[in-house]
Each structure stands twice: as structure tokens, then as C-alpha cells.
Write an enzyme that holds these catalytic residues in place. Structure first.
Site, PDB file in Angstrom:
ATOM      1  N   GLN A 168      49.101 -22.620 -36.476  1.00  7.66           N
ATOM      2  CA  GLN A 168      48.865 -23.014 -35.092  1.00  7.66           C
ATOM      3  C   GLN A 168      50.147 -23.492 -34.428  1.00  7.66           C
ATOM      4  O   GLN A 168      50.406 -23.217 -33.256  1.00  7.66           O
ATOM      5  CB  GLN A 168      47.811 -24.121 -35.034  1.00  7.66           C
ATOM      6  CG  GLN A 168      46.412 -23.653 -35.363  1.00  7.66           C
ATOM      7  CD  GLN A 168      46.017 -22.452 -34.526  1.00  7.66           C
ATOM      8  OE1 GLN A 168      45.863 -22.549 -33.317  1.00  7.66           O
ATOM      9  NE2 GLN A 168      45.867 -21.301 -35.161  1.00  7.66           N
ATOM     10  N   HIS A 171      52.607 -21.035 -32.552  1.00  9.55           N
ATOM     11  CA  HIS A 171      52.247 -20.457 -31.256  1.00  9.55           C
ATOM     12  C   HIS A 171      53.146 -20.958 -30.137  1.00  9.55           C
ATOM     13  O   HIS A 171      53.575 -20.196 -29.271  1.00  9.55           O
ATOM     14  CB  HIS A 171      50.798 -20.805 -30.892  1.00  9.55           C
ATOM     15  CG  HIS A 171      49.784 -19.840 -31.425  1.00  9.55           C
ATOM     16  ND1 HIS A 171      49.674 -18.544 -30.986  1.00  9.55           N
ATOM     17  CD2 HIS A 171      48.810 -20.003 -32.350  1.00  9.55           C
ATOM     18  CE1 HIS A 171      48.693 -17.945 -31.627  1.00  9.55           C
ATOM     19  NE2 HIS A 171      48.152 -18.804 -32.462  1.00  9.55           N
ATOM     20  N   GLU A 236      40.025 -27.056 -29.612  1.00  8.63           N
ATOM     21  CA  GLU A 236      39.778 -25.617 -29.491  1.00  8.63           C
ATOM     22  C   GLU A 236      39.212 -25.074 -30.809  1.00  8.63           C
ATOM     23  O   GLU A 236      38.250 -24.315 -30.816  1.00  8.63           O
ATOM     24  CB  GLU A 236      41.086 -24.916 -29.141  1.00  8.63           C
ATOM     25  CG  GLU A 236      40.971 -23.413 -29.011  1.00  8.63           C
ATOM     26  CD  GLU A 236      42.318 -22.756 -28.793  1.00  8.63           C
ATOM     27  OE1 GLU A 236      42.336 -21.580 -28.416  1.00  8.63           O
ATOM     28  OE2 GLU A 236      43.372 -23.408 -29.014  1.00  8.63           O
ATOM     29  N   HIS A 237      39.829 -25.445 -31.916  1.00 11.08           N
ATOM     30  CA  HIS A 237      39.395 -25.006 -33.245  1.00 11.08           C
ATOM     31  C   HIS A 237      39.115 -26.221 -34.122  1.00 11.08           C
ATOM     32  O   HIS A 237      39.925 -27.156 -34.148  1.00 11.08           O
ATOM     33  CB  HIS A 237      40.481 -24.170 -33.932  1.00 11.08           C
ATOM     34  CG  HIS A 237      41.029 -23.065 -33.100  1.00 11.08           C
ATOM     35  ND1 HIS A 237      42.293 -23.112 -32.541  1.00 11.08           N
ATOM     36  CD2 HIS A 237      40.488 -21.888 -32.722  1.00 11.08           C
ATOM     37  CE1 HIS A 237      42.509 -22.003 -31.860  1.00 11.08           C
ATOM     38  NE2 HIS A 237      41.428 -21.244 -31.940  1.00 11.08           N
ATOM     39  N   ASP A 270      41.450 -15.773 -34.992  1.00 16.18           N
ATOM     40  CA  ASP A 270      42.442 -15.206 -34.081  1.00 16.18           C
ATOM     41  C   ASP A 270      42.391 -13.689 -34.037  1.00 16.18           C
ATOM     42  O   ASP A 270      42.676 -13.076 -33.006  1.00 16.18           O
ATOM     43  CB  ASP A 270      43.856 -15.630 -34.503  1.00 16.18           C
ATOM     44  CG  ASP A 270      44.188 -17.057 -34.107  1.00 16.18           C
ATOM     45  OD1 ASP A 270      43.457 -17.622 -33.279  1.00 16.18           O
ATOM     46  OD2 ASP A 270      45.172 -17.592 -34.637  1.00 16.18           O
ATOM     47  N   HIS A 329      11.195 -25.437   7.266  1.00 21.68           N
ATOM     48  CA  HIS A 329      10.829 -25.097   5.892  1.00 21.68           C
ATOM     49  C   HIS A 329       9.336 -25.352   5.682  1.00 21.68           C
ATOM     50  O   HIS A 329       8.629 -24.538   5.074  1.00 21.68           O
ATOM     51  CB  HIS A 329      11.625 -25.962   4.898  1.00 21.68           C
ATOM     52  CG  HIS A 329      13.029 -25.495   4.675  1.00 21.68           C
ATOM     53  ND1 HIS A 329      13.976 -25.502   5.663  1.00 21.68           N
ATOM     54  CD2 HIS A 329      13.638 -25.005   3.554  1.00 21.68           C
ATOM     55  CE1 HIS A 329      15.120 -25.051   5.171  1.00 21.68           C
ATOM     56  NE2 HIS A 329      14.938 -24.734   3.898  1.00 21.68           N
TER      57      HIS A 329
END
Length: 340
Positions: A168, A171, A236-237, A270, A329
Site C-alpha cells: 500500500q 502507491h 478503505e481496506h 487490487d 395538494h
């Protein structure tokens, strides 16, 4: 192989139209007509992102699917990106990147067809451009740098944990790799293994900076506290690497994707486990989910009441409308009751 697994996962994720004739209501799911996926490029190649964005759109029934990817050195997108576009059934490929690509896709140019929805990750400028055009066009979400939390006990492999954290970290210098563990020994061994792995990476400088500035190893008293910390972070993970990872799944409240056990590791997410790797970041997993078939579908409620139910509900509507001071209405409901 990756494309087939991704397609199968999203086929199984599709929701069916439904209608309850007795109650007189239902729901139909309509795909948006056109979508473009932004594929980061320039100095990198991401054929996986083509698969992860455009295949769910195709499964959802989107009629026109395009991608926009900056070319390398002013040329065309990489061959692997073009190959992934072919495999995914993409209709159009634009060699265009940055905030200007988002603007072109949102509003159209003489060479770029505008779309109804723009999806996919990008750098800060791409993300801010998506935020600016939202409302004129749909977007899937706003994505920041990647992040992962590994929750581990003493049974976890320090080599595997370290490898996942470094994966990770490479990245982006802003990536956030976190280990939460009940074992001080594991934490120490993982820290040592991380340094060993960093020394042999192609992107060692990026990963090292991410580890140094954004990385964390937290020692906690028990796994329940570890899950609470993870839920606060809303990663995220989330990888759960414990003796019995499935027993902790029910405690997870906020996570983009959950990986159970050492062999179901995040890198598979991924590249082809099935779900899209476009996932909520920066705590947005508290209220958002990853890209999927649902991203490209519009739930449209359908009302088809039997006469008796329509009359009964018209009386209810009349009462509420008059309380709100909306006499037009109320009369629209009452005229049906009067003609009954």
C-alpha cells in the site's frame, strides 16, 4: 481471468426490479445512459482500473462506456490500458488527462462526447474537478490516497503483514499503512520486515516516505478494541489476520472492503478478486461504499395502487396537505375522493 472474475462478481451483485401488487408499489432499476471512467496515467499504467470501472458499468447496462487516460509523453495511453479497454468492451478511448479531461467529459467538446456520470480515481486536481462538475454530471465519489488497516493477533505472519503494508505504501507518499495488533512481538517483527522489503523495491523512495510519515503500528489490549479503532478510522481496506477472522466480521461497521485471513490479501482486491478496487477513502466509508453495479443504476419507484388503497391514501394526503397549508395538494386528493 481478472476480467471474468470481476464480471461474475458484479453479475451476482445486480439487483432485480420488484413490484408488490397487493400494496401497489415497486421499484425499477434503470442504468445511466453514458459513463466515462478516468484512468490515471502519464507516468504509470493502470489496466486494472479499466477493468474495475468499466466492467461494472457494462454489467449494469450502460449503453455508452468510454475511458479517458493521459498518454505517455503526449502519445497514446499504454498498450495494456488499451487491451483492458478492448476486453471490457469500452466504446471510446480519449487520450486526455487531468482536470481538463473531467471538464471535457462533463460538458463535451468538438472531439469529446459528454457523459451522464464520471467515475474512477485520480490525483488531487482530478478529484477537485470532479467535485466542481458534480451536479452538472454524476460522479461516483471523491477519492484520496489509498489506506489500509491490518488487524492481527500473535498468529499472523510478520512477513505477510509487512508485505501488505509496503504494497500500500508504494502507491503514494500520502498512502496510509496501519497495523493494529494485540502482539507487541508481532509489531516489532513487522517493523523489521518492512525495512527489509523497502530495500528492494522499485518505488522504495515513495514507500519509505509513506511508511515514515503516514505509517503506524498500534498495540492494543484486545481485538475488540482494535475493531473499534478501525471503525473510527473507516479505512478503505481492512484486513483481518487473526486465528478466527470470521468471528470479528460482525463487529465491522466502517470499511470499504474487508479481507479475511492471510491468503485473502489486499493486493488480490487490487487486481481481480472480484469487487472493484475503487473504494471510499479519507473516512468516507462511514457513509459511502465502493464502486459497483449500483453506482450506475438509478432506483425508480413505481406506484400502481388499487382503487380502494388510492382512496384511503388520498384522505391521508388531504389531511397532511392542509396541515402544511398546501390547499392545491389537498384538493387534488379530495377531487378523487369526491368522484368516488
Amino acid at each position: 481471468t481478472a476480467a471474468n472474475r470481476i464480471r461474475e462478481f458484479h453479475e451476482l451483485s445486480k439487483v432485480d426490479d420488484w413490484h408488490d401488487d397487493t400494496r401497489g408499489y415497486g421499484q425499477k432499476f434503470l442504468p445511466v445512459s453514458s459513463v466515462s471512467a478516468y484512468i490515471p496515467g502519464g507516468t504509470a499504467r493502470y489496466p486494472s482500473t479499466v477493468l474495475m470501472t468499466t466492467i461494472p458499468a457494462r454489467v449494469a447496462g450502460v449503453k455508452r462506456v468510454s475511458i479517458s487516460c493521459p498518454g505517455s509523453g503526449g502519445g497514446y495511453p499504454p498498450d495494456s490500458v488499451l487491451a483492458a479497454a478492448y476486453i471490457s468492451g469500452v466504446d471510446q478511448v480519449y487520450s486526455l488527462g487531468g482536470a481538463q479531461a473531467i471538464a471535457a467529459l462533463a460538458y463535451g467538446t468538438d472531439r469529446v462526447e459528454s457523459v451522464d456520470l464520471i467515475c474512477g480515481p485520480g490525483n488531487l486536481f482530478v478529484t477537485l474537478a470532479k467535485k466542481l462538475v458534480y451536479g452538472d454530471v454524476g460522479i461516483d465519489g471523491l477519492y484520496g490516497p489509498t489506506e489500509t488497516v491490518i488487524l492481527a493477533d500473535e498468529t499472523a505472519s510478520p512477513v505477510m503483514c509487512a508485505a501488505d503494508l509496503v504494497a500500500q505504501a508504494e502507491h503514494d507518499v500520502l498512502a496510509t499503512p496501519v497495523l493494529i495488533t494485540t502482539s507487541e512481538n508481532l509489531g516489532r517483527e513487522v517493523s523489521e520486515q518492512v525495512q527489509t522489503i523497502l530495500g528492494r523495491l522499485n518505488r522504495s523512495s515513495i514507500a519509505s516516505r509513506s511508511i515514515d510519515e503516514r505509517g503506524l503500528i498500534a498495540i492494543v489490549e484486545d481485538l475488540e478494541l482494535g475493531i473499534r479503532l478501525s471503525n473510527e478510522f473507516a479505512p478503505e481496506h481492512l484486513s483481518i489476520v487473526t486465528k478466527d477472522p470470521g468471528s470479528l466480521l460482525g463487529l465491522v461497521e466502517n470499511a470499504g472492503m474487508v479481507f479475511l485471513g492471510e491468503l485473502s490479501h489486499e493486493v488480490l482486491g487490487d487486481y481481480g478478486a472480484g469487487p472493484s478496487h475503487v473504494m471510499p477513502t479519507s473516512g468516507t466509508a462511514r457513509f459511502n461504499s465502493g464502486l459497483g453495479v449500483h453506482t450506475f443504476l438509478k432506483p425508480v419507484p413505481i406506484i400502481n395502487l388499487a382503487d380502494a388503497a388510492a382512496m384511503s391514501l388520498s384522505e391521508v394526503a388531504s389531511i397532511i396537505a392542509r396541515e402544511e397549508g398546501l390547499t392545491g395538494h389537498a384538493e387534488a386528493a379530495e377531487v378523487r375522493i369526491d368522484l368516488r
